[in-house]
Design a protein around this motif. Structure first.
Motif, PDB file in Angstrom:
ATOM      1  N   GLU A 421      42.801  34.128  49.108  1.00 61.82           N
ATOM      2  CA  GLU A 421      41.383  33.906  48.832  1.00 61.82           C
ATOM      3  C   GLU A 421      40.485  34.970  49.447  1.00 61.82           C
ATOM      4  O   GLU A 421      39.591  35.508  48.782  1.00 61.82           O
ATOM      5  CB  GLU A 421      40.981  32.522  49.336  1.00 61.82           C
ATOM      6  N   LYS A 521      37.027  26.629  43.169  1.00 62.85           N
ATOM      7  CA  LYS A 521      37.436  25.607  44.132  1.00 62.85           C
ATOM      8  C   LYS A 521      38.075  26.263  45.353  1.00 62.85           C
ATOM      9  O   LYS A 521      39.136  25.853  45.820  1.00 62.85           O
ATOM     10  CB  LYS A 521      38.417  24.622  43.488  1.00 62.85           C
ATOM     11  N   ASP A 522      37.436  27.312  45.841  1.00 59.68           N
ATOM     12  CA  ASP A 522      37.969  27.997  47.014  1.00 59.68           C
ATOM     13  C   ASP A 522      37.947  27.063  48.216  1.00 59.68           C
ATOM     14  O   ASP A 522      37.032  26.250  48.384  1.00 59.68           O
ATOM     15  CB  ASP A 522      37.146  29.252  47.310  1.00 59.68           C
ATOM     16  N   ASP A 523      38.944  27.220  49.071  1.00 59.96           N
ATOM     17  CA  ASP A 523      39.124  26.285  50.182  1.00 59.96           C
ATOM     18  C   ASP A 523      38.247  26.575  51.378  1.00 59.96           C
ATOM     19  O   ASP A 523      37.915  25.670  52.147  1.00 59.96           O
ATOM     20  CB  ASP A 523      40.600  26.298  50.635  1.00 59.96           C
ATOM     21  N   ASN A 524      37.892  27.815  51.591  1.00 58.78           N
ATOM     22  CA  ASN A 524      37.251  28.208  52.845  1.00 58.78           C
ATOM     23  C   ASN A 524      35.741  28.361  52.742  1.00 58.78           C
ATOM     24  O   ASN A 524      35.120  29.042  53.540  1.00 58.78           O
ATOM     25  CB  ASN A 524      37.863  29.514  53.350  1.00 58.78           C
TER      26      ASN A 524
END
Length: 1286
Positions: A421, A521-524
């Protein structure tokens, strides 16, 4: 150095320098023996043994720096500076000489290695030359146009016409023309293609020069042979790498700053590689790989071998410190281009090639995590930038191998990198679309040399369709194939299927890349990848739409085609995902296609000025009065439209804005510092949707996202913006490229036709003519080999451009545009603000589906085909005359599309299926007066509704050409007639309604016929005069084209008159109508003029037709005389006797009438005597009887009946006519007696002249006074009655 991972903080310096107080803690991380074993395992080197003193000491973090320094120590030879080397003069870093070593205008890249031609034939050389030894450099061919690549001396002088190879002591290879150049030119080598790498070799020991091109083997090139020998050598003779290239051609040089793609044994690159750093980097990479393959078990006190894919960084201090020591030396090296490509790239590619995709992804993710953890941000960013650019070059300039293995490995590595990412966001923000053309990753280049692409093994059997060119048959109709042809076709199709499956693997990987770039929908946290992509995507579209971007950054059309298809696939994937996650949302049957979202056309941004951009927004009261529905088709916007978009400059553009457009051009109110701190300090779990996405026109964490709408969620908006971009991409260049690629199929057809003709000649050739047989056999072999090559290339084109999946993509795009147009139209006046390219894409995508994807795939196989045709027909019928469409180009496109639509049975039936009121409105618009509008196209539409019903109007090829060139396969072909009786009936009903519809329409048709035929006669007079001059002269081809067009217009106008008279004869023959007599007299006058001009013996028309000039093939007696005959037959033969007599009297009363012209139709030189039979026609003369295949016996009988009737009637009229004095004749036409007087001026003329004049003008012929009324006038009469009011 600060780390951003796992909440740990390290300093690179702390890993190297430890105080005495820290020694015990450092060595106590693990057992001393285990630590020694671990470090020896990591830092061992079989080719570099450490000194004995060091080897006796156990390794720990105190003596590790010294050990590592010794490990990285290189031999003195490798440490030598890369300065002057024997045989080479110039800087050690070799680049292009942009200061003085060039000629013409050139664009040179920032790295001084890439160059683009910007003038007729620009030349540039390098900064370094060679005079001794063997040297090589590589040229990456980005375009396959006119270029001459090679070597030159400093004494060579070039200009805009002469480049490398055109002067003494300069030598060049030209793969475009497949020739070598040194003052003179000869054939050499083979053709290059975009994506090839040319190796240029010079041997100054032997005095030879040669070139290499790539082969199937990824690490080898194939020599094209020695190009030049006996090069001039000696004092003052040194050779520079040089190139000359024409406008817009582009290449990139590799003098050795990167590893050579195809190194040649014994030859040295002009720029020495960084040998010492390369050795250090390879040793450090070995240490790094050892870390990934070993795991510490402090409990058991042993080392465990571990697969790299299963290795994890668990926060062990020993491992962290070890990696820190490695990256202290490794990080500065990974910023260098050569080392990134030679070391890091090779390492990562090895991981991808050996492991499964999941394993490779795991290892690459670990590597990237470690890079971000142990390297400074600027170091890892430089490394990633060089890594991605190297990947792009490797992908773009890799040869096409049968299994596409090279491309697959490069794409898999790209995917593995982009799945990380943090790396993905950096590359999206700073590299992709900015530094390099990332759309290259979505392109599959077409192999120019199919034998090297392995297509011979993949498709061993070739086949090509045999098309029939006989008159009256469809062009796609297949002949009856033999059993042998059937077997060949099936084998060929199996080969194509194998190729298609391999290409689908690459395409799926390319779609995966776009799915990663569109991930929201990136996690960070932070700005989501999709919205970074959208920002870049907008800029990409604007640059390509306006043409204002830098030329190297503009996307070639062949890349745009592939990019569009991959983008559609990724877009539909995310739309389906969004739909599944929102089950309560309402979706229509078209899903994404039903969501109308229209953006501003970037082409219109060119006209905005800085004053426009500085305008203030509209005041709130003004905004309050505007209905919210006027802002967006897809849903109301919560925000005002920026005032600068309402400027007069853009107001003229009539464009409509949606959410995406406003987000593109309306500045947001940024969050204040305190707000940003508040939002960004919240944990992920505490952040609300408004914090992340923004609200009330504030920017959230997702910077650059489209604004949120109450009825349209954020995800839907962003996908719709991508959809808008896809539609725009198709309009920019995709459609043109789809049409261009059809050329391969056309080449196959031409060569197949030539091969059949050759085989026919071989069968007919006498066996005794061995010389002719040998030539024919040779030609047959050449055509067969060319067809083998083209059929395999066609298979590639069909798999990459015209496959069933690609056809469904274009069809889906068509349905999107149709739904958008329908939605915009239903909102009323908002239709005027819709971008024109939506209409263009709807028209062009239908044309592409119909014309470009056959015969392999048929549009009829598409789901919902009939319904889509009907929807498009309704749009064309309604909007081709829509006053809300102000652009002349799009109006012409709509008109042409409708004209094409009514040519084909399936689409014509679709027009007939639209609601009746729309059909009637369409026909009413077609019958509007022709003045002040594009009447020619309207007339073509009416003609096509009539073709097949008119007199002798059933041909698909011009009959006169078939009579003179029976075997010519390239004759102009017309579509099979498909008249529409339903639309003809609508036309008849409308012409009978109201007193003004028919007169205004027919008057405009007669005016245009008079103009078109007069222009035609004037032009053939000029052509005839030019042809009769004694001096050699040439007739302008444009003049010939205009002349033929005027002739065709005259014929089509006559056909429209024939249709009108056939459908509604009472308009001309019912004299109770006020305008019937006038229209009939005008018609008779024009028909007689046409007949007299065309049928006169040895006249102007005859002489021009006899010349058979190219461009005037359609000009002949048959088309125009048959059209006139159809009108005369309808007037004089068909219908009630009273109407026939009325028409006869008007025709005979015209002073231009000549019975000889009617006789000409049947080949008779003179009128027959009354009561005698018609003599046999002269076969050398024109006669309708000679066209029995196109004119029925009944039609010929009607012509004979018409001739007999006119012969009798003209004799009776001649006997009954009384002489008229010249004073009593109309002073305008001198054909009829005076019968009308104008009031109040009192001037006189015949009724025919004044009635025709009053249709266009109310002023008197003579005194220009306004005519109030026209009264009957008879000589000697004292009274008159009012005839009509002006």
């Amino acid at each position: 150095m600060a780390s951003k991972e796992a909440g740990m903080s390290f300093s690179r310096k702390s890993y190297r320098l430890t105080s005495d107080a820290e020694k015990s803690r450092v060595t106590g991380i693990v057992q001393e023996k285990l630590l020694n074993d671990y470090l020896n395992r990591i830092f061992s080197s079989s080719d570099h043994a450490p000194p004995a003193a060091t080897s006796r000491k156990p390794l720990n973090f105190q003596n590790l720096p010294e050990h590592l320094d010794q490990l990285l120590q290189v031999d003195n030879e490798e440490e030598e500076s890369q300065g002057q080397v024997e045989g080479r003069l110039g800087p050690s870093t070799v680049v292009l000489d942009h200061t003085g070593g060039f000629e013409g205008l050139l664009l040179v890249d920032d790295d001084l290695l890439g160059v683009i031609g910007h003038s007729n034939f620009g030349t540039i050389r390098s900064t370094t030359c060679v005079y001794k030894g063997k040297w090589v450099y590589e040229v990456l061919i980005s375009s396959q146009g006119l270029m001459q690549i090679g070597w030159c001396t400093i004494s060579c002088r070039f200009n805009q016409e002469e480049g490398v190879g055109d002067t003494h002591n300069s030598y060049a290879y030209d793969g475009n023309r497949v020739r070598k150049w040194n003052v003179t030119t000869t054939n050499y080598g083979k053709a290059w293609a975009a994506g090839d790498i040319v190796s240029c070799l010079i041997d100054l020991d032997d005095g030879t020069l040669s070139f290499c091109l790539p082969t199937l083997l990824p690490r080898n090139g194939v020599s094209l042979g020695t190009a030049f020998e006996n090069l001039s050598r000696g004092l003052g003779m040194a050779y520079f790498p040089a190139i000359s290239l024409s406008f817009k051609e582009s290449v990139a040089f590799n003098f050795g700053s990167r590893p050579l793609r195809y190194p040649v044994a014994g030859y040295r690159p002009l720029q020495d590689p960084p040998s010492a750093d390369l050795v250090r980097a390879q040793r450090l990479l070995g240490c790094f790989r050892a870390v990934l393959s070993v795991e510490l078990d402090p409990v058991e006190g042993r080392l465990l071998d571990k697969e790299s894919s299963k290795w994890r960084l668990r926060g062990q201090p020993t491992v962290l410190l070890t990696l820190a020591h490695i990256f202290h030396h490794f990080a500065p090296l990974l910023r260098k281009v050569y080392l990134v490509e030679a070391v890091l790239m090779s390492f990562l590619l090895g991981i991808v090639e050996k492991g499964t995709p999941t394993q490779a992804q795991s290892v690459v993710h670990q590597v990237l995590d470690l890079l971000w953890l142990f390297m400074e941000d600027y170091e890892v960013q430089d490394c990633l930038k060089q890594l991605m650019m190297s990947l792009l070059r490797l992908y773009r300039f890799s040869p096409i191998v049968p299994d596409l293995g090279l491309q697959i490995h490069y794409l898999r590595l790209t995917i593995a990198i982009l799945r990380h990412e943090k790396s993905r966001k950096f590359l999206l923000s700073n590299v992709l679309f900015d530094v390099l053309r990332s759309v290259v990753f979505f392109y599959i280049k077409s192999p120019l040399r199919v034998e090297e692409a392995g297509l011979q093994e993949l498709i061993p059997t070739t086949w090509w369709p045999h098309r029939s060119s006989r008159e009256g048959k469809e062009s796609t109709e297949m002949k009856e194939e033999t059993a042998e042809e059937r077997l060949r076709r099936r084998a060929y199709e199996r080969g194509c299927q194998r190729l298609r499956k391999r290409i689908e693997v690459v395409e799926e990987l390319q779609v995966q890349i776009l799915k990663l770039l569109l991930d929201n929908k990136d996690d960070n946290g932070g700005e989501a990848s999709r919205y970074i992509f959208l920002t870049k995507f907008r800029k990409f579209l604007q640059e390509n739409a306006s043409g204002r971007g830098n030329m190297p950054m503009l996307c070639p059309p062949e890349y745009m085609v592939c990019f569009l298809h991959r983008l559609i696939s990724a877009l539909r994937y995310y739309w389906d995902e969004y739909k599944a996650s929102n089950p309560h949302a309402s979706f229509s049957e078209d899903d994404l296609a039903s969501k109308a979202n229209i953006v501003i056309d970037p082409l219109e941004l060119q006209s905005t000025t800085m004053d426009d951009l500085d305008e203030d927004e509209e005041p709130a009261p003004a905004m309050a009065q505007r209905p919210m529905q006027a802002l967006a088709v897809g849903g109301p916007l919560p925000l005002p439209r920026p005032g600068w978009l309402s400027s007069p400059t853009l107001g003229r553009a009539n464009r409509f804005l949606s959410t995406a457009a406003v987000s593109l051009m309306t500045p947001r109110r940024p969050l204040s510092t305190s707000e940003k701190v508040k939002v960004r300090t919240l944990s992920v779990e505490q952040r609300t949707r408004e914090d992340i996405e923004g609200s009330h026109w504030n920017e959230g964490l997702l910077l650059g996202r489209p604004p949120e709408e109450p009825e349209q969620p954020l995800t839907e908006n962003s996908l719709l913006e991508v959809l808008d971009g896809a539609v725009m991409m198709y309009n920019l260049s995709v459609h043109q490229q789809l049409g261009k690629m059809v050329g391969v199929s056309d080449d196959v057809n031409e060569y197949a036709m030539a091969l059949r003709d050759t085989e026919d000649k071989l069968r007919r050739c006498p066996k005794r003519r061995k010389d002719i047989l040998a030539e024919l056999t040779k030609s047959q072999k050449v055509f067969s080999e060319k067809l083998d090559h083209l059929s395999r290339r066609l298979a590639w084109v069909h798999a990459t451009v015209y496959s069933q999946e690609k056809m469904l993509d274009i069809y889906w795009l068509l349905r999107v545009c149709l739904r958008t147009i329908e939605h915009g139209d239903h909102t009323g006046s908002l239709f005027a603000f819709m971008p024109e390219f939506y209409l263009s894409v709807a028209i062009n995508s239908y044309s592409a589906l119909k014309n470009y994807f056959g015969p392999v795939h048929s549009m009829e196989e598409l789901p919902g085909y009939e319904e889509t045709l009907t929807r498009l027909a309704a749009i064309l019928a309604k909007h081709f005359a829509d006053t809300r469409i102000v652009g002349t180009d799009i109006r012409d496109s709509l008109m042409q599309a409708l004209a094409s639509y009514v040519c084909y049975p399936h689409s014509l039936r679709a027009v007939e299926r639209i609601p009746e009121e729309q059909r009637i409105a369409m026909v009413r618009n077609l019958l509007a007066p022709y003045e002040q509008r594009p009447w020619a196209q309207t007339n073509w539409i009416l003609v096509r509704l009539w073709r097949g019903c008119g007199f002798g109007y059933r041909y698909t090829r011009l009959p006169h050409l078939l009579k003179t060139k029976l075997e010519d396969a390239n004759l102009p072909s017309l579509q099979k007639p498909c008249p529409s009786t339903l639309l003809q009936q609508h036309m008849a009903d409308l012409l009978q309604q109201g007193p003004d519809v028919a007169p205004s329409f027919l008057n405009s048709v007669l005016n245009q016929l008079n103009w078109a035929f007069s222009e035609f006669i004037g032009m053939i007079q000029e052509i005839q005069q030019a042809a009769e001059r004694l001096e050699r002269n040439f007739v302008d081809s444009r003049q010939l084209k205009v002349c033929a067009t005027c002739f065709d217009l005259s014929v089509s106008l006559l056909r429209v008159l024939e249709m009108t008279i056939t459908l509604v004869p009472e308009i001309f023959l019912d004299w109770t109508r006020p305008t019937s007599e006038m229209l009939l007299r005008r018609l008779a006058q024009l028909l007689n003029q046409v007949l007299n001009r065309v049928t006169a013996e040895r006249n102007l028309f005859d002489r021009v037709v006899t010349l058979r000039l190219p461009g005037l093939e359609s000009v002949d007696h048959y088309p125009i005389l048959v059209a006139v005959t159809g009108i005369l037959v309808q007037l004089l033969v068909r219908g009630p006797a009273s109407e026939r007599e009325r028409a006869t009297s008007v025709l005979l009363a015209d002073p231009c009438f000549q019975l000889r012209s009617i006789c000409y139709l049947l080949g008779q030189p003179e009128p027959p005597a009354p009561g005698t039979a018609l003599p046999a026609p002269d076969r050398k003369r024109f006669s309708l009887q000679s066209y029995a295949d196109y004119i029925s016996a009944d039609e010929l009988a009607q012509v004979e009946q018409m001739l007999a009737h006119l012969t009798s009637a003209s004799a009776q009229a001649a006997a009954a006519s009384l002489p008229t004095s010249e004073e009593d004749l109309c002073p305008i036409c001198y054909a009829h007696p005076i019968s009308a007087v104008f009031q109040p001026c009192g001037h006189k003329s015949c009724k025919a002249c004044i009635n025709q004049h009053l249709m266009n003008n109310k002023d008197c012929f003579f005194c220009k006074a306004t005519i109030v009324s026209v009264e009957d006038w008879e000589k000697g009469a004292n009274t008159s009655t009012t005839s009509s009011a002006a």
